[in-house]
Scaffold this motif. Structure first.
Motif, short mmCIF file in Angstrom:
data_model
loop_
_atom_site.label_atom_id
_atom_site.label_comp_id
_atom_site.label_asym_id
_atom_site.label_seq_id
_atom_site.Cartn_x
_atom_site.Cartn_y
_atom_site.Cartn_z
N GLN A 160 0.82 -1.21 0.00
CA GLN A 160 0.00 0.00 0.00
C GLN A 160 0.85 1.26 0.00
O GLN A 160 0.48 2.26 -0.62
N GLU A 162 1.99 1.72 -3.57
CA GLU A 162 0.89 2.25 -4.38
C GLU A 162 0.64 3.72 -4.06
O GLU A 162 0.39 4.53 -4.96
N HIS A 163 0.70 4.05 -2.77
CA HIS A 163 0.45 5.43 -2.35
C HIS A 163 1.49 6.38 -2.94
O HIS A 163 1.15 7.47 -3.42
N GLN A 182 3.21 5.91 -5.66
CA GLN A 182 2.97 6.00 -7.10
C GLN A 182 1.83 6.98 -7.39
O GLN A 182 1.91 7.80 -8.31
N GLU A 183 0.76 6.87 -6.59
CA GLU A 183 -0.38 7.78 -6.75
C GLU A 183 0.04 9.22 -6.49
O GLU A 183 -0.40 10.15 -7.18
N GLU A 184 0.90 9.40 -5.49
CA GLU A 184 1.38 10.74 -5.15
C GLU A 184 2.17 11.34 -6.30
O GLU A 184 2.04 12.54 -6.60
N GLN A 185 2.97 10.50 -6.96
CA GLN A 185 3.75 10.97 -8.10
C GLN A 185 2.84 11.41 -9.24
O GLN A 185 3.06 12.45 -9.87
N VAL A 186 1.79 10.61 -9.48
CA VAL A 186 0.82 10.94 -10.53
C VAL A 186 0.14 12.27 -10.21
O VAL A 186 -0.03 13.14 -11.08
N ILE A 187 -0.26 12.44 -8.95
CA ILE A 187 -0.93 13.68 -8.53
C ILE A 187 -0.01 14.88 -8.71
O ILE A 187 -0.44 15.94 -9.18
N GLN A 227 0.13 15.74 -12.31
CA GLN A 227 -1.12 16.38 -12.72
C GLN A 227 -1.19 17.82 -12.21
O GLN A 227 -1.68 18.71 -12.92
#
Length: 292
Positions: free
Chosen positions: A218, A221-222, A224-229, A232
């Motif tokens: 987790q 994943e978190h 990775q999501e932070e990098q995407v955010i 963006q």
């Protein structure tokens, strides 16, 4: 005159934006007794002194108080209640940020707080001692069944005794944390997890934590999501910059049309372009003012 009025309006807006209210409570700790949550009690009659402000008297039974916050940050000078002391002695030394969440100031009688600390130390020490005894039995069994050599057994025993010597800091740190813990500020899941850890029910705590999934995966994943955010947000920032530049250009063009028509005494057309510019940003005081 217009510039002066505009500066006054901007200053007033800034003052209003900071003039917010901070809610808070002075109370005793929420506790877990026999696995059940018992809320803390409000401390009516406590006094709270915020840096640079008049001392406030807590007048409500639930310990609630509030004060205006003219700046984003504030500090507490002191909190007093006869017969009580702050549970977190550093509460008056840190800087707080204004928040829509309440500020909780936890106090207990010195006798109760000392007993909480001693109880926590006893529980944690007992847990660590039980783990030591269990590990000793396991090593004894391995040695007796010849699954490890005498040398391996002796090295392992030396290590667990060395670890035990280093446990004093762990005991001190954990006892301080649990003696200061306000269970009321935890949700029910973490109340149960913390209660199990404090009372040495480590298998149960582990089982509860596993319900929420594998933190190793987790966290990955978190991140990775932070990098995407972040990517963006960077794209959004660039888009906003382009949008802002376009708005300024459109505003300049509208004003040029206004000046062109005004110079020809075509007042209706001139007013139309002023209104068109003003519609680009209803928060721009100068643009709105020019409509009058």
């Amino acid at each position: 005159m217009k510039k002066g009025l505009l500066l006054f309006v901007c200053s007033l807006v800034a003052m209003v934006s900071f003039a917010q209210t901070q809610q808070g409570y002075v109370k005793t700790k929420g506790r877990m007794i026999d696995g059940k949550h018992v809320p803390g009690q409000g401390l009516k009659g406590a006094t709270v002194s915020i840096q640079g402000r008049t001392t406030m008297l807590v007048k409500t039974d639930d310990g609630a108080f509030s004060f205006p916050v003219p700046e984003p940050q504030f500090r507490i000078d002191s909190v007093r209640k006869k017969g009580y002391q702050l549970v977190d002695m550093d509460a008056c030394y840190r800087t707080y940020k204004h928040s829509s969440n309440p500020l909780y100031i936890i106090m207990e009688t010195p006798e109760k707080q000392l007993q909480d600390l001693l109880d926590s130390q006893q529980k944690i020490r007992r847990t660590l001692t039980n783990q030591l005894l269990q590990r000793e039995k396991e090593l004894e069994a391995l040695k007796e069944s010849h699954k490890i050599t005498l040398e391996e057994y002796q090295k392992a025993m030396q290590k667990i005794y060395a670890d035990q010597d280093n446990n004093e800091k762990l005991i001190s740190d954990m006892a301080k944390r649990y003696s200061e813990l306000d269970y009321e500020q935890l949700d029910e899941f973490y109340r149960q997890v913390s209660y199990c850890i404090e009372n040495g029910e480590l298998v149960k705590a582990d089982s509860l934590l596993r319900i929420r999934g594998n933190p190793n995966e987790q966290v990955k994943e978190h991140l990775q999501e932070e990098q995407v955010i972040q990517e963006q947000e960077e794209q959004l920032g660039k888009a906003k910059a382009v949008h802002a530049a376009d708005k300024e250009e459109l505003a300049r063009r509208c004003y040029s049309y206004y000046e062109t028509f005004a110079s020809q005494y075509q007042n209706d057309s001139a007013a139309h372009y002023l209104e068109l510019r003003a519609s680009l940003d209803t928060t721009n005081a100068e643009w709105q003012e020019n409509l009058n």
